[in-house]
Design a protein around this motif. Structure first.
Motif, PDB file in Angstrom:
ATOM      1  N   GLU A  58       0.833  -1.203   0.000  1.00 44.42           N
ATOM      2  CA  GLU A  58       0.000   0.000   0.000  1.00 44.42           C
ATOM      3  C   GLU A  58       0.866   1.252   0.000  1.00 44.42           C
ATOM      4  N   ALA A  75       2.326   1.668  -3.444  1.00 41.28           N
ATOM      5  CA  ALA A  75       1.301   2.087  -4.404  1.00 41.28           C
ATOM      6  C   ALA A  75       0.930   3.551  -4.218  1.00 41.28           C
ATOM      7  N   THR A  76       0.869   4.022  -2.997  1.00 41.56           N
ATOM      8  CA  THR A  76       0.466   5.415  -2.773  1.00 41.56           C
ATOM      9  C   THR A  76       1.617   6.378  -2.968  1.00 41.56           C
ATOM     10  N   HIS A  85       2.689   6.443  -6.939  1.00 37.85           N
ATOM     11  CA  HIS A  85       1.607   6.519  -7.915  1.00 37.85           C
ATOM     12  C   HIS A  85       1.945   7.540  -9.004  1.00 37.85           C
TER      13      HIS A  85
END
Length: 99
Positions: free
Chosen positions: A78, A81-82, A85
């Motif tokens: 997570e 991904a954040t 991005h």
């Protein structure tokens, strides 16, 4: 019937013993502790149940550890991904331009 006679006394004693045996049988059948001859209690022990509990406890500990590791990996994914991005979108655009 003679209430003071020996037959009456023996009947009362037999009924008392029979009632005690019946209640002891019911308690033992349903797993309740049973009194022994000296007034102490005797608990039913089941070797297979103790073994199953030990195996399930070990399996539970193993699964709890595995869940902890998976939660850590998901948190890392997570975060990647954040945080990345915007960089990923730029990288995809650059790859598309190169085609």
């Amino acid at each position: 019937m003679n209430f003071g006679g020996p037959l009456f006394v023996l009947t009362i004693v037999a009924l008392s013993i029979g009632g005690w045996m019946f209640t002891t049988w019911v308690r033992a059948k349903h797993g309740y502790p049973v009194e022994n001859e000296w007034g102490g209690t005797v608990h039913r022990t089941d070797v297979d149940a103790d073994r199953k509990i030990a195996l399930l406890t070990d399996d539970n500990a193993r699964l709890a550890g595995q869940i902890g590791r998976l939660e850590e990996r998901i948190a890392v994914l997570e975060r990647i991904a954040t945080e990345n991005h915007g960089q990923a979108a730029q990288l995809a655009d650059q790859i598309d331009r190169l085609r």
